[in-house]
Each structure stands twice: as structure tokens, then as C-alpha cells.
Scaffold this motif. Structure first.
Motif, PDB file in Angstrom:
ATOM      1  N   LYS A 157     -23.095 -58.270  11.301  1.00  0.00           N
ATOM      2  CA  LYS A 157     -21.970 -59.148  10.976  1.00  0.00           C
ATOM      3  C   LYS A 157     -22.495 -60.519  10.577  1.00  0.00           C
ATOM      4  O   LYS A 157     -23.405 -61.060  11.211  1.00  0.00           O
ATOM      5  N   LEU A 158     -21.940 -61.052   9.521  1.00  0.00           N
ATOM      6  CA  LEU A 158     -22.324 -62.370   9.017  1.00  0.00           C
ATOM      7  C   LEU A 158     -21.716 -63.454   9.893  1.00  0.00           C
ATOM      8  O   LEU A 158     -20.516 -63.439  10.182  1.00  0.00           O
ATOM      9  N   VAL A 159     -22.532 -64.390  10.330  1.00  0.00           N
ATOM     10  CA  VAL A 159     -22.059 -65.558  11.071  1.00  0.00           C
ATOM     11  C   VAL A 159     -22.076 -66.752  10.130  1.00  0.00           C
ATOM     12  O   VAL A 159     -23.108 -67.046   9.514  1.00  0.00           O
ATOM     13  N   CYS A 160     -20.949 -67.421   9.992  1.00  0.00           N
ATOM     14  CA  CYS A 160     -20.898 -68.553   9.064  1.00  0.00           C
ATOM     15  C   CYS A 160     -19.860 -69.563   9.530  1.00  0.00           C
ATOM     16  O   CYS A 160     -19.014 -69.265  10.377  1.00  0.00           O
ATOM     17  N   GLY A 161     -19.935 -70.748   8.957  1.00  0.00           N
ATOM     18  CA  GLY A 161     -18.931 -71.771   9.213  1.00  0.00           C
ATOM     19  C   GLY A 161     -17.756 -71.593   8.266  1.00  0.00           C
ATOM     20  O   GLY A 161     -17.838 -70.861   7.274  1.00  0.00           O
ATOM     21  N   ALA A 162     -16.664 -72.256   8.577  1.00  0.00           N
ATOM     22  CA  ALA A 162     -15.471 -72.148   7.733  1.00  0.00           C
ATOM     23  C   ALA A 162     -15.731 -72.668   6.329  1.00  0.00           C
ATOM     24  O   ALA A 162     -15.074 -72.255   5.373  1.00  0.00           O
ATOM     25  N   ASP A 163     -16.715 -73.564   6.175  1.00  0.00           N
ATOM     26  CA  ASP A 163     -17.032 -74.094   4.846  1.00  0.00           C
ATOM     27  C   ASP A 163     -17.616 -73.003   3.954  1.00  0.00           C
ATOM     28  O   ASP A 163     -17.268 -72.886   2.773  1.00  0.00           O
ATOM     29  N   LEU A 164     -18.512 -72.161   4.524  1.00  0.00           N
ATOM     30  CA  LEU A 164     -19.082 -71.082   3.726  1.00  0.00           C
ATOM     31  C   LEU A 164     -18.007 -70.051   3.379  1.00  0.00           C
ATOM     32  O   LEU A 164     -17.977 -69.517   2.274  1.00  0.00           O
ATOM     33  N   LEU A 165     -17.106 -69.785   4.311  1.00  0.00           N
ATOM     34  CA  LEU A 165     -16.025 -68.839   4.030  1.00  0.00           C
ATOM     35  C   LEU A 165     -15.217 -69.277   2.810  1.00  0.00           C
ATOM     36  O   LEU A 165     -14.923 -68.469   1.926  1.00  0.00           O
ATOM     37  N   GLU A 166     -14.902 -70.559   2.738  1.00  0.00           N
ATOM     38  CA  GLU A 166     -14.095 -71.043   1.624  1.00  0.00           C
ATOM     39  C   GLU A 166     -14.859 -71.060   0.307  1.00  0.00           C
ATOM     40  O   GLU A 166     -14.261 -71.121  -0.760  1.00  0.00           O
ATOM     41  N   SER A 167     -16.199 -70.952   0.390  1.00  0.00           N
ATOM     42  CA  SER A 167     -16.973 -70.877  -0.849  1.00  0.00           C
ATOM     43  C   SER A 167     -16.756 -69.550  -1.566  1.00  0.00           C
ATOM     44  O   SER A 167     -17.111 -69.399  -2.723  1.00  0.00           O
TER      45      SER A 167
END
Length: 267
Positions: A157-167
Motif C-alpha cells: 500500500k502506498l503511503v502518502c500525504g494529502a498533497d501527493l494525493l491531489e497531484s
């Protein structure tokens, strides 16, 4: 007297029923939430958390995000078997001019992970002939993880911040097929960040909404907007990054004279 008692018991029953209605309504709201879905089903699925990035340099919030992700998945009964930090390939420098050599970044990741009992660095991505898309990195690390952890059903599973999600919404940055693979076949754990609304973003993104059951939003109770950019700036200002990065990384930066050169604007 009997009538009074009957009315009293009737009032108690009505009161209890009304209280139960309130809690039942709250439970239904949670269960119907498009951001939880099947995540609340007891599944005991083995998960390997993957945090990709430049790690230029790696700092303590990178480790903290993995801890938050593990806590979030444990609450919904996933079984987290490990975590991986995977530095991006040197060829990514065409997108990020400030990127230093892979070997430095990979070594600092290894030094960072020395303080963790369950997170480690991976050099698979850096060992490829060129930059590899995130979906393929997740596929490769999943195959390796199934062998290493002896878990044939393991998923990454990819762990990311909300900023990367919106990219995901930036034109030309992500392939639609990759987004489907990442979310549909693997899943994402999104760490909340100030100024972002991942719930609304997921609702308005067709692919993410379709695979919403594979997305876990994790609240960060201690907001820390630490970034590698800030760490590099401190070093250029001849200031310490101790307690932002591990001691071993701080010493490595000084020993190798990293990040002392001026960065161009916009890079």
C-alpha cells in the motif's frame, strides 16, 4: 400509584430508545462514509507499507508518516508486516533539479531506518536502468515482499500525504492506468495535512471514488509540516537540522558537505 409507575417506566423506555437512535444514526453515518467502506470489515490481510520519495534528505516526519499509517491500518484490522522507504532514481532529476546523487539519498535512508524496528530502505528502484513509475515500484516490492515475508497474499500500500494525493489531478503527471493500478490493486494510506481536503478530493475524482474502499485516511493529531526543502534551506544557512533528521543523517550531511550550494529559484 400503579399508573405513575407505568408512566415512569414508559418515560425511561422512551429515553433509552431516543439515546439508542442517536448512537445508531452516528454508526450509520460512519458505516456509510465513502471514505471507509469495506475498510471496516475484519480482514487480517498482510500489508507492506511503501513510502516512495526523493528523500532529499530523509527526515523524521517520513518515519512518522509510516507509523501513522500502520496505526491507521491496525485499527481496521490489517496486519502490517513491514514498511519500506524507496528513494527515487537519479533520472528523476530532470523533474527536480535539486536532487542529489542517489547513493547519498539511499545511504541516508538506510541511516534513518536504523532507528526503526520495522521500516527499512529499498534499493530496487535505484537499481533500475531508469526512473520507474510508482505503480511498477509497488508491483515489484509486492513480489519481493511475498517471498521475503513468506506471505503469498501480501499487498503493498502506498503511503502518502494529502498533497501527493491531489497531484493525481495534475494533467500529464500520472497515467490513468497507473492510478487505477495503485488504488485498485494496492491501495493508499493518506496522511492528513493542513490546508488539504482529501475527502472532498476523493469524492470529486472518478477513479478514486470508484476505488474508495482501498483508500484509508489517517488523521495526524500532531501537525508537523516539515519538509526536505526546509531541511536543505537550514543547511545552506549553516544551521542545524538535528532533531529534524536522525543524528546519523545529520552527521552524514556534514561529513559529505551536502546541500551547501545555492539552489536556483523554482527548483
Amino acid at each position: 400509584m400503579r399508573r405513575v409507575r407505568w408512566q415512569t417506566w414508559f418515560d425511561v423506555i422512551v429515553y433509552v430508545w431516543r439515546v439508542a437512535e442517536v448512537y445508531l444514526a452516528r454508526a450509520l453515518v460512519v458505516m456509510k462514509s465513502p471514505l471507509l467502506g469495506a475498510n471496516r470489515i475484519n480482514r487480517n490481510i498482510p500489508v507492506l507499507l511503501v513510502s516512495p520519495g526523493c528523500f532529499n534528505p530523509p527526515h523524521l516526519q517520513h518515519l512518522r508518516n509510516l507509523e501513522l499509517a500502520r496505526d491507521g491500518l491496525r485499527r481496521i484490522n490489517y496486519r502490517v508486516v513491514g514498511g519500506i522507504m524507496t528513494p527515487t532514481h537519479d533520472h528523476y532529476k530532470k523533474h527536480k533539479k535539486t536532487l542529489i546523487e542517489y547513493e547519498h539519498r539511499a545511504t541516508m535512508v538506510d541511516l534513518t531506518c536504523q532507528s526503526s524496528s520495522w521500516v527499512k530502505g529499498s534499493r530496487w528502484e535505484g537499481g533500475q536502468p531508469t526512473w520507474t513509475r510508482t505503480a511498477k515500484v509497488l508491483d515489484a516490492l509486492q513480489s519481493q515482499g511475498r517471498i521475503e515475508y513468506n506471505e503469498p497474499n501480501l499487498i503493498t500500500k502506498l503511503v502518502c500525504g494529502a498533497d501527493l494525493l491531489e497531484s493525481f489531478a495534475k494533467p500529464g503527471l500520472w497515467l490513468d492506468s497507473d492510478i487505477k493500478t495503485i488504488v485498485g490493486e494496492h491501495g493508499i494510506v493518506v496522511i492528513a495535512r493542513p490546508g488539504y481536503d482529501p475527502g472532498s478530493f476523493i469524492f470529486n475524482h472518478d477513479v478514486l471514488f470508484k476505488y474508495q474502499d482501498n483508500i484509508t485516511l489517517v488523521y495526524n493529531p500532531v501537525n508537523c509540516d516539515l519538509s526536505s526543502t526546509q531541511c536543505r534551506t537550514l543547511v545552506r544557512r549553516d544551521m542545524s537540522v538535528r532533531y529534524l533528521c536522525t543524528d546519523a543523517v545529520c552527521d552524514y550531511i556534514v561529513r559529505n558537505n551536502l546541500y551547501v550550494e545555492t539552489e536556483s529559484k523554482g527548483e
